[in-house]
Scaffold this active site. Structure first.
Site, PDB file in Angstrom:
ATOM      1  N   HIS A  13       0.806  -1.224   0.000  1.00 51.94           N
ATOM      2  CA  HIS A  13       0.000   0.000   0.000  1.00 51.94           C
ATOM      3  C   HIS A  13       0.839   1.273   0.000  1.00 51.94           C
ATOM      4  O   HIS A  13       0.469   2.267  -0.618  1.00 51.94           O
ATOM      5  CB  HIS A  13      -0.960  -0.009   1.196  1.00 51.94           C
ATOM      6  CG  HIS A  13      -0.266  -0.262   2.492  1.00 51.94           C
ATOM      7  ND1 HIS A  13       0.103  -1.532   2.890  1.00 51.94           N
ATOM      8  CD2 HIS A  13       0.154   0.568   3.465  1.00 51.94           C
ATOM      9  CE1 HIS A  13       0.708  -1.468   4.060  1.00 51.94           C
ATOM     10  NE2 HIS A  13       0.757  -0.203   4.431  1.00 51.94           N
ATOM     11  N   HIS A 102      28.038  -6.079  -9.594  1.00 49.36           N
ATOM     12  CA  HIS A 102      28.759  -6.935  -8.649  1.00 49.36           C
ATOM     13  C   HIS A 102      27.914  -8.073  -8.089  1.00 49.36           C
ATOM     14  O   HIS A 102      28.464  -9.107  -7.697  1.00 49.36           O
ATOM     15  CB  HIS A 102      29.290  -6.111  -7.477  1.00 49.36           C
ATOM     16  CG  HIS A 102      30.292  -5.084  -7.893  1.00 49.36           C
ATOM     17  ND1 HIS A 102      30.889  -4.248  -6.980  1.00 49.36           N
ATOM     18  CD2 HIS A 102      30.807  -4.740  -9.100  1.00 49.36           C
ATOM     19  CE1 HIS A 102      31.723  -3.435  -7.610  1.00 49.36           C
ATOM     20  NE2 HIS A 102      31.682  -3.720  -8.906  1.00 49.36           N
ATOM     21  N   ARG A 136      35.412 -12.307 -10.496  1.00 50.13           N
ATOM     22  CA  ARG A 136      35.515 -12.472  -9.042  1.00 50.13           C
ATOM     23  C   ARG A 136      34.152 -12.333  -8.363  1.00 50.13           C
ATOM     24  O   ARG A 136      33.909 -12.926  -7.316  1.00 50.13           O
ATOM     25  CB  ARG A 136      36.521 -11.484  -8.462  1.00 50.13           C
ATOM     26  CG  ARG A 136      36.066 -10.047  -8.452  1.00 50.13           C
ATOM     27  CD  ARG A 136      37.135  -9.128  -7.826  1.00 50.13           C
ATOM     28  NE  ARG A 136      36.593  -7.844  -7.482  1.00 50.13           N
ATOM     29  CZ  ARG A 136      36.586  -6.774  -8.273  1.00 50.13           C
ATOM     30  NH1 ARG A 136      37.113  -6.857  -9.487  1.00 50.13           N
ATOM     31  NH2 ARG A 136      36.069  -5.645  -7.864  1.00 50.13           N
TER      32      ARG A 136
END
Length: 145
Positions: A13, A102, A136
């Protein structure tokens, strides 16, 4: 900006008015938006609306979602209960960019009472157009899956 053909929008809401503006914005950019949120400002339970978006993404019916509540915190907690979901509460361009680059986030969460309305569309654009960098970052994501 046609990075995604379908974007799911859901809200409780507190997020109804902002969600409506966001849907209009995305549709003007020729994105298909599926609205599975509330259609008014009457009180509802945010976990129910977070689950709708989570389920659709897990089923691969849509690649990305946007959740909106008052602060976004509850939506973040509810959405991130699934290991297939990476929901990110974003407040600015940097958090939106890093969420995607990332963390490969697949749900953008916004707080209707905490976001700066002057930059909300910029945040959405950044989230939708930023690509996951992998490398990575992928190794790290595998550790939390």
């Amino acid at each position: 900006m046609k990075t995604y053909n379908i974007v799911i929008a859901s809200d409780d809401h507190s997020g109804y008015e902002l969600k409506s503006e966001i849907i209009n914005y995305l549709e003007q950019k020729s994105l298909k938006v599926y609205d599975c949120g509330t259609n008014n400002t009457q009180t509802v339970d945010y976990p129910d609306y977070a689950k709708k978006v989570v389920d659709i993404i897990i089923e691969k019916s849509a690649p990305i979602g946007i959740l909106i509540s008052d602060t976004g915190i509850g939506m973040s907690i509810a959405a991130n209960r699934s290991s297939e979901i990476r929901a990110a509460l974003c407040h600015n361009m940097l958090t939106a960019e890093n969420a995607k680059a990332h963390n490969d986030a697949n749900i953008l969460i916004l707080g209707a009472k905490t976001i700066d309305y002057k930059i909300v569309f910029d945040i959405i654009d950044k989230f939708l157009t930023t690509k996951f960098e992998g490398g990575r970052h992928n190794v790290r994501l595998l550790k939390i899956k």
